[in-house]
Design a protein around this motif. Sequence first.
Motif, PDB file in Angstrom:
ATOM      1  N   GLU A   1       1.693  10.148  -5.604  1.00 37.09           N
ATOM      2  CA  GLU A   1       2.121   8.746  -5.640  1.00 37.09           C
ATOM      3  C   GLU A   1       3.336   8.506  -4.746  1.00 37.09           C
ATOM      4  OE1 GLU A   1       0.702   6.089  -6.873  1.00 37.09           O
ATOM      5  OE2 GLU A   1      -0.986   7.294  -7.574  1.00 37.09           O
TER       6      GLU A   1
ATOM      7  N   TRP B   1       3.901   9.180  -1.739  1.00 37.24           N
ATOM      8  CA  TRP B   1       3.165   9.697  -0.601  1.00 37.24           C
ATOM      9  C   TRP B   1       4.057   9.957   0.614  1.00 37.24           C
ATOM     10  CZ3 TRP B   1      -0.728  12.440   0.533  1.00 37.24           C
ATOM     11  CH2 TRP B   1      -1.176  12.523   1.851  1.00 37.24           C
TER      12      TRP B   1
ATOM     13  N   PHE C   1      -3.665  13.617  -3.874  1.00 31.77           N
ATOM     14  CA  PHE C   1      -2.814  12.483  -3.530  1.00 31.77           C
ATOM     15  C   PHE C   1      -1.586  12.446  -4.424  1.00 31.77           C
ATOM     16  CE2 PHE C   1      -1.533   8.002  -3.854  1.00 31.77           C
ATOM     17  CZ  PHE C   1      -1.290   7.740  -2.506  1.00 31.77           C
TER      18      PHE C   1
ATOM     19  N   GLU D   1       0.842  -1.191   0.000  1.00 27.87           N
ATOM     20  CA  GLU D   1       0.000   0.000   0.000  1.00 27.87           C
ATOM     21  C   GLU D   1       0.880   1.246   0.000  1.00 27.87           C
ATOM     22  OE1 GLU D   1      -2.637   2.122  -0.490  1.00 27.87           O
ATOM     23  OE2 GLU D   1      -3.828   0.603   0.552  1.00 27.87           O
TER      24      GLU D   1
ATOM     25  N   ARG E   1      -6.385   9.654  -0.676  1.00 24.22           N
ATOM     26  CA  ARG E   1      -6.546   8.995  -1.977  1.00 24.22           C
ATOM     27  C   ARG E   1      -8.006   8.651  -2.253  1.00 24.22           C
ATOM     28  NH1 ARG E   1      -3.419   3.502  -2.706  1.00 24.22           N
ATOM     29  NH2 ARG E   1      -5.058   2.882  -1.244  1.00 24.22           N
TER      30      ARG E   1
ATOM     31  N   ALA F   1      -0.046   4.195   0.365  1.00 18.85           N
ATOM     32  CA  ALA F   1      -0.721   5.296   1.049  1.00 18.85           C
ATOM     33  C   ALA F   1      -0.689   5.139   2.577  1.00 18.85           C
ATOM     34  CB  ALA F   1      -2.169   5.400   0.579  1.00 18.85           C
ATOM     35  N   GLN F   2       0.041   4.123   3.062  1.00 13.48           N
ATOM     36  CA  GLN F   2       0.187   3.916   4.497  1.00 13.48           C
ATOM     37  C   GLN F   2       1.464   3.126   4.746  1.00 13.48           C
ATOM     38  OE1 GLN F   2      -3.267   2.327   6.457  1.00 13.48           O
ATOM     39  NE2 GLN F   2      -2.330   2.312   8.484  1.00 13.48           N
TER      40      GLN F   2
ATOM     41  N   GLY G   1      -2.872   8.909   4.161  1.00 15.62           N
ATOM     42  CA  GLY G   1      -2.812   8.773   2.705  1.00 15.62           C
ATOM     43  C   GLY G   1      -4.005   8.030   2.125  1.00 15.62           C
ATOM     44  N   ARG G   2      -4.500   7.038   2.839  1.00 13.77           N
ATOM     45  CA  ARG G   2      -5.667   6.281   2.365  1.00 13.77           C
ATOM     46  C   ARG G   2      -6.896   7.175   2.277  1.00 13.77           C
ATOM     47  NH1 ARG G   2      -5.901   0.250   5.084  1.00 13.77           N
ATOM     48  NH2 ARG G   2      -4.478  -0.746   3.600  1.00 13.77           N
TER      49      ARG G   2
END
Length: 339
Positions: free
Chosen positions: A313, A315, A311, A159, A304, A161-162, A300-301
């Motif tokens: 990429e 992140w 967002f 992931e 997004r 975003a985390q 980030g989740r």
Amino acid sequence: MAGCWDERLYKNSSVVSLTGFEGEIGKLTAYYAYPEATTTEMKTVIITGKGVSPRDVRQDAELNVEQTMDLSVLSTILISEKTAEDDIYNYLDGYFRDSNSPITSKLAIVQGDLKPFFEVSEDKQSTAGEYYDRFITSLEENSMVIPYTLQTASTIIFENAQDLALPYLKMGEEKHPKAEGLALFSGRSFTGKILTIDEGVLLNILNDSLGFATRISYLYEDSPVTVRINKSKRKLNISEDKIEIPLKLEFILSEFPKDNLDKKNKRLELEKFLQDEIEKDMKEVIKKLQEAKCDAIGIGRQVRAFHPKWFNEDWGEHFSTLDISPKVDVEIVKTGILE
């Protein structure tokens, strides 16, 4: 359907409950711990394997056991901090490609040499993996570390975003494992930075992943005050370059020798004190996360999912530049057994 044709008897296998890695791909060492029964006692046997990859070291370890190693009840995987600075998924991939491997195993990063963490389990009544599994579970229940298993940790690894924050263990002065804090990851690699146990509790509040027993302690006017979280509610207010985290915390007082909280102004003073201290400490936690480029909160989740135009990429890099501020609202809802 299962049947006698696919049964695997434990008496025919060395049932490994704890494993761990140190070194690096190309020059890797792994340890495997399994119980062995004698006529008088149950003891833990530790086997070492060396090789170029996790599967290769397991094959090397097989040369030292009289029975095939069975990892179907593996409880815990320990990884050296130096090894975790590499891509951690290199050491986990094989478990997902073996249908007999469990995906509920706990993960932890350890300080220093790995072998002493295995040797300490030799005199335990339970299996080595069960010992560490219970140890980490107790930390999760007290909200000192974020609950992760092999499965849930790997979903975070993929992931962008985390980021992960795994239990960080060290060997204590009495040759006994001790929880030192949380190891912060950026992407798939350990950053070398950690949060303390107290900061781990605050991270769980920010991450909205509280266990059933969450306590925070401070010193108020030279008097100890300890509160247990009764209820927590978190929101995220997101704009392009600013994140606000409003938190509504309800506390039950566990310790406060000064007392006199039947007086409204005294209770309000204590609530204001707790609010200011927690907010200040949360800002320090967020600062450490940003320095490590580790979004263990999962902001980030949310960005997004609900604000995709903001967002980035990359992140981790973008997360480190954001203005993130917690806003804490505290209420003491109970001060004793009857109130």
